[in-house]
Design a protein around this motif. Structure first.
Motif, PDB file in Angstrom:
ATOM      1  N   TYR A 180      -6.359  19.809   1.374  1.00  0.00           N
ATOM      2  CA  TYR A 180      -5.371  18.719   1.378  1.00  0.00           C
ATOM      3  C   TYR A 180      -6.042  17.432   1.839  1.00  0.00           C
ATOM      4  O   TYR A 180      -6.789  17.411   2.822  1.00  0.00           O
ATOM      5  N   ALA A 181      -5.781  16.332   1.150  1.00  0.00           N
ATOM      6  CA  ALA A 181      -6.398  15.049   1.488  1.00  0.00           C
ATOM      7  C   ALA A 181      -5.477  13.919   1.067  1.00  0.00           C
ATOM      8  O   ALA A 181      -4.566  14.102   0.258  1.00  0.00           O
ATOM      9  N   MET A 182      -5.750  12.737   1.592  1.00  0.00           N
ATOM     10  CA  MET A 182      -4.902  11.579   1.332  1.00  0.00           C
ATOM     11  C   MET A 182      -5.571  10.598   0.389  1.00  0.00           C
ATOM     12  O   MET A 182      -6.772  10.330   0.504  1.00  0.00           O
ATOM     13  N   GLY A 183      -4.771  10.057  -0.525  1.00  0.00           N
ATOM     14  CA  GLY A 183      -5.226   9.034  -1.444  1.00  0.00           C
ATOM     15  C   GLY A 183      -4.481   7.733  -1.209  1.00  0.00           C
ATOM     16  O   GLY A 183      -3.581   7.641  -0.358  1.00  0.00           O
ATOM     17  N   LEU A 184      -4.836   6.709  -1.988  1.00  0.00           N
ATOM     18  CA  LEU A 184      -4.256   5.386  -1.797  1.00  0.00           C
ATOM     19  C   LEU A 184      -4.083   4.674  -3.132  1.00  0.00           C
ATOM     20  O   LEU A 184      -5.002   4.646  -3.959  1.00  0.00           O
ATOM     21  N   ILE A 185      -2.889   4.109  -3.334  1.00  0.00           N
ATOM     22  CA  ILE A 185      -2.652   3.171  -4.422  1.00  0.00           C
ATOM     23  C   ILE A 185      -2.115   1.887  -3.805  1.00  0.00           C
ATOM     24  O   ILE A 185      -1.584   1.897  -2.694  1.00  0.00           O
ATOM     25  N   PRO A 221     -10.684  10.061  -1.964  1.00  0.00           N
ATOM     26  CA  PRO A 221      -9.711  10.202  -0.875  1.00  0.00           C
ATOM     27  C   PRO A 221     -10.029   9.229   0.252  1.00  0.00           C
ATOM     28  O   PRO A 221     -11.197   8.862   0.473  1.00  0.00           O
ATOM     29  N   VAL A 222      -8.994   8.814   0.975  1.00  0.00           N
ATOM     30  CA  VAL A 222      -9.194   7.884   2.086  1.00  0.00           C
ATOM     31  C   VAL A 222      -9.150   8.591   3.441  1.00  0.00           C
ATOM     32  O   VAL A 222      -9.532   8.002   4.460  1.00  0.00           O
ATOM     33  N   PHE A 223      -8.717   9.853   3.470  1.00  0.00           N
ATOM     34  CA  PHE A 223      -8.615  10.605   4.721  1.00  0.00           C
ATOM     35  C   PHE A 223      -8.669  12.072   4.352  1.00  0.00           C
ATOM     36  O   PHE A 223      -7.898  12.521   3.493  1.00  0.00           O
ATOM     37  N   ALA A 224      -9.574  12.833   4.984  1.00  0.00           N
ATOM     38  CA  ALA A 224      -9.793  14.209   4.544  1.00  0.00           C
ATOM     39  C   ALA A 224     -10.262  15.071   5.707  1.00  0.00           C
ATOM     40  O   ALA A 224     -10.486  14.582   6.830  1.00  0.00           O
ATOM     41  N   THR A 225     -10.422  16.357   5.441  1.00  0.00           N
ATOM     42  CA  THR A 225     -10.873  17.325   6.437  1.00  0.00           C
ATOM     43  C   THR A 225     -12.162  16.869   7.112  1.00  0.00           C
ATOM     44  O   THR A 225     -13.083  16.373   6.462  1.00  0.00           O
ATOM     45  N   ASP A 226     -12.197  17.037   8.425  1.00  0.00           N
ATOM     46  CA  ASP A 226     -13.385  16.723   9.220  1.00  0.00           C
ATOM     47  C   ASP A 226     -13.773  17.989   9.982  1.00  0.00           C
ATOM     48  O   ASP A 226     -13.202  18.299  11.026  1.00  0.00           O
ATOM     49  N   VAL A 227     -14.726  18.724   9.429  1.00  0.00           N
ATOM     50  CA  VAL A 227     -15.108  20.022  10.008  1.00  0.00           C
ATOM     51  C   VAL A 227     -15.668  19.848  11.410  1.00  0.00           C
ATOM     52  O   VAL A 227     -15.371  20.629  12.319  1.00  0.00           O
ATOM     53  N   GLU A 228     -16.475  18.820  11.607  1.00  0.00           N
ATOM     54  CA  GLU A 228     -17.098  18.600  12.915  1.00  0.00           C
ATOM     55  C   GLU A 228     -16.048  18.423  14.010  1.00  0.00           C
ATOM     56  O   GLU A 228     -16.228  18.906  15.139  1.00  0.00           O
ATOM     57  N   ARG A 229     -14.949  17.772  13.667  1.00  0.00           N
ATOM     58  CA  ARG A 229     -13.898  17.527  14.656  1.00  0.00           C
ATOM     59  C   ARG A 229     -12.767  18.550  14.573  1.00  0.00           C
ATOM     60  O   ARG A 229     -11.744  18.406  15.238  1.00  0.00           O
ATOM     61  N   GLU A 230     -12.940  19.553  13.736  1.00  0.00           N
ATOM     62  CA  GLU A 230     -11.980  20.656  13.593  1.00  0.00           C
ATOM     63  C   GLU A 230     -10.583  20.152  13.246  1.00  0.00           C
ATOM     64  O   GLU A 230      -9.582  20.560  13.841  1.00  0.00           O
ATOM     65  N   VAL A 231     -10.535  19.261  12.273  1.00  0.00           N
ATOM     66  CA  VAL A 231      -9.274  18.759  11.747  1.00  0.00           C
ATOM     67  C   VAL A 231      -9.248  19.095  10.266  1.00  0.00           C
ATOM     68  O   VAL A 231     -10.059  18.586   9.494  1.00  0.00           O
ATOM     69  N   PHE A 259       0.841  -1.197   0.000  1.00  0.00           N
ATOM     70  CA  PHE A 259       0.000   0.000   0.000  1.00  0.00           C
ATOM     71  C   PHE A 259       0.878   1.250   0.000  1.00  0.00           C
ATOM     72  O   PHE A 259       1.915   1.297   0.664  1.00  0.00           O
ATOM     73  N   CYS A 260       0.441   2.260  -0.716  1.00  0.00           N
ATOM     74  CA  CYS A 260       1.134   3.552  -0.716  1.00  0.00           C
ATOM     75  C   CYS A 260       0.104   4.660  -0.599  1.00  0.00           C
ATOM     76  O   CYS A 260      -0.731   4.844  -1.496  1.00  0.00           O
ATOM     77  N   THR A 261       0.132   5.368   0.508  1.00  0.00           N
ATOM     78  CA  THR A 261      -0.680   6.561   0.649  1.00  0.00           C
ATOM     79  C   THR A 261       0.057   7.746   0.047  1.00  0.00           C
ATOM     80  O   THR A 261       1.280   7.728  -0.106  1.00  0.00           O
ATOM     81  N   TYR A 262      -0.683   8.783  -0.277  1.00  0.00           N
ATOM     82  CA  TYR A 262      -0.080  10.020  -0.775  1.00  0.00           C
ATOM     83  C   TYR A 262      -1.044  11.159  -0.480  1.00  0.00           C
ATOM     84  O   TYR A 262      -2.191  10.930  -0.064  1.00  0.00           O
ATOM     85  N   GLY A 310      -7.217  19.618   6.561  1.00  0.00           N
ATOM     86  CA  GLY A 310      -6.092  19.289   5.691  1.00  0.00           C
ATOM     87  C   GLY A 310      -5.188  18.188   6.196  1.00  0.00           C
ATOM     88  O   GLY A 310      -3.958  18.321   6.123  1.00  0.00           O
ATOM     89  N   PRO A 311      -5.726  17.070   6.694  1.00  0.00           N
ATOM     90  CA  PRO A 311      -4.838  15.996   7.156  1.00  0.00           C
ATOM     91  C   PRO A 311      -4.094  15.370   5.985  1.00  0.00           C
ATOM     92  O   PRO A 311      -4.661  15.152   4.917  1.00  0.00           O
ATOM     93  N   GLY A 312      -2.816  15.110   6.190  1.00  0.00           N
ATOM     94  CA  GLY A 312      -2.052  14.524   5.093  1.00  0.00           C
ATOM     95  C   GLY A 312      -0.587  14.379   5.419  1.00  0.00           C
ATOM     96  O   GLY A 312      -0.161  14.470   6.562  1.00  0.00           O
ATOM     97  N   HIS A 313       0.191  14.137   4.371  1.00  0.00           N
ATOM     98  CA  HIS A 313       1.620  13.853   4.416  1.00  0.00           C
ATOM     99  C   HIS A 313       1.940  12.926   5.593  1.00  0.00           C
ATOM    100  O   HIS A 313       2.600  13.303   6.558  1.00  0.00           O
ATOM    101  N   ASN A 314       1.483  11.714   5.467  1.00  0.00           N
ATOM    102  CA  ASN A 314       1.546  10.774   6.582  1.00  0.00           C
ATOM    103  C   ASN A 314       2.770   9.865   6.532  1.00  0.00           C
ATOM    104  O   ASN A 314       3.484   9.796   5.536  1.00  0.00           O
ATOM    105  N   SER A 315       2.966   9.148   7.617  1.00  0.00           N
ATOM    106  CA  SER A 315       3.871   8.002   7.675  1.00  0.00           C
ATOM    107  C   SER A 315       3.172   6.924   8.481  1.00  0.00           C
ATOM    108  O   SER A 315       2.094   7.150   9.049  1.00  0.00           O
TER     109      SER A 315
END
Length: 321
Positions: free
Chosen positions: A216-221, A241-251, A204-207, A253-258
């Motif tokens: 900003y959001a995360m994708g997956l290949i 996208p597999v991971f993205a902004t969550d307004v309700e939780r005030e998060v 798996f490779c996220t980006y 542009g999640p991204g650039h992960n490890s």
């Protein structure tokens, strides 16, 4: 063990790895002028661990400005940090002038011994590039990075190559993914920040994609673990996208992960950066408030990762749990 997010403040592009029972953390600092590293026997201990400066950008030269997204990797002959750097803050043809570079330390402990500048890692394409990672699979070490191609519109695509040495690729770069879906082209056409996790018979490779604000959001290949990773046809891409902004939780542009593992050595962890507010004054590049966060990664019945929603409070298993 309970942790609260943000986990480590004002550290973007966080890279956490675990080696010989210790955790190591590096990231971009808001000044973009140095490479730092901290270490702890526990994940929670990273938050207060002393931060060591491994290397400072020189006053001039090809790696003297805008030090971005360092990653720490172990190779047979020592430790390496891959990072992006530019000769100046000058923008040409709409882009900074970053290339990938490496630091090397032959010591057993990356917090000890001398770190030396090992020079540029030539990607085979003389253009803007950044965010390199490295991983080994079935006896082959790979290099995977974000790169501008002169013949492809946009800022960056993802490429992969085998490595001849820890600072030299072997063979031509192979294009894996380019910005194509609506969520990948918000503000900028970007695929960047790759991170690899090998589980359940798949690689798996996220980006991350789009501008570095709330879009900003995360994708997956992913590819089958038995396939030829240097064949672009081996890879599949999520259209969403597999991971993205969550307004309700005030998060935002999640991204650039490890990825790393919890202290139980089993539970996979997602490490990423995000802001906790939307309105940014000025250019997001110079905003310091991208904070490192961490949370467990889940898996579905088919062996695919489930990222879920960003968590503000997390419960992580401890060693021996």
């Amino acid at each position: 063990m309970k942790l609260s997010n943000p986990f480590i403040l004002q550290r973007a592009d966080p890279h956490v790895s675990r080696h010989a029972g210790r955790y190591y953390f590096t990231a971009s600092v808001p000044e973009y002028d140095r490479v730092v590293l901290r270490s702890s026997p526990t994940l929670a201990g990273l938050a207060a661990a002393e931060e060591k400066v491994l290397w400072r950008a020189p006053p001039e030269g090809p790696a003297s400005s805008l030090i971005w997204a360092p990653e720490l990797h172990r190779a047979d002959d020592g430790w390496y940090v891959y990072f992006a750097a530019a000769p100046s803050r000058e923008i040409k043809d709409g882009l900074f002038q970053h290339r990938m570079h490496a630091l090397r330390n032959p010591s057993a402990d990356p917090m000890q011994g001398p770190w030396e500048f090992a020079g540029q890692v030539d990607s085979g394409i003389d253009a803007f590039c950044l965010d390199a990672t490295s991983f080994s699979h079935r006896g082959v070490r790979y290099y995977l990075w974000a790169q501008k191609h002169p013949d492809i519109p946009g800022n960056s695509n993802l490429y992969i190559a085998a490595m001849e040495t820890p600072t030299r690729i072997k063979g031509p770069p192979v294009l894996l993914t380019r910005p194509e879906f609506d969520w990948e082209v918000q503000g900028f056409l970007v695929n960047e920040g790759p991170s690899v996790l090998i589980r359940h018979g798949k690689v798996f490779c996220t980006y991350s994609a789009s501008a570095t604000d709330e879009r900003y959001a995360m994708g997956l290949i992913w590819a089958d673990a038995d396939s030829d990773l240097l064949d672009a046809a081996s890879w599949h891409k999520s259209p969403r996208p597999v991971f993205a902004t969550d307004v309700e939780r005030e998060v935002y542009g999640p991204g650039h992960n490890s990825f790393t593992v919890a202290e139980d050595g089993i539970t996979d962890l997602l490490v990423y950066h995000a802001r906790n507010y939307r309105e940014i004054e000025g250019d997001p590049l110079w905003n310091p408030d991208r904070h490192a966060c961490v949370q467990p990664l889940q898996w579905d019945a088919d062996g695919m990762p489930v990222f879920g929603r960003p968590l503000r409070e997390v419960e992580l298993p401890e060693a021996g749990a």
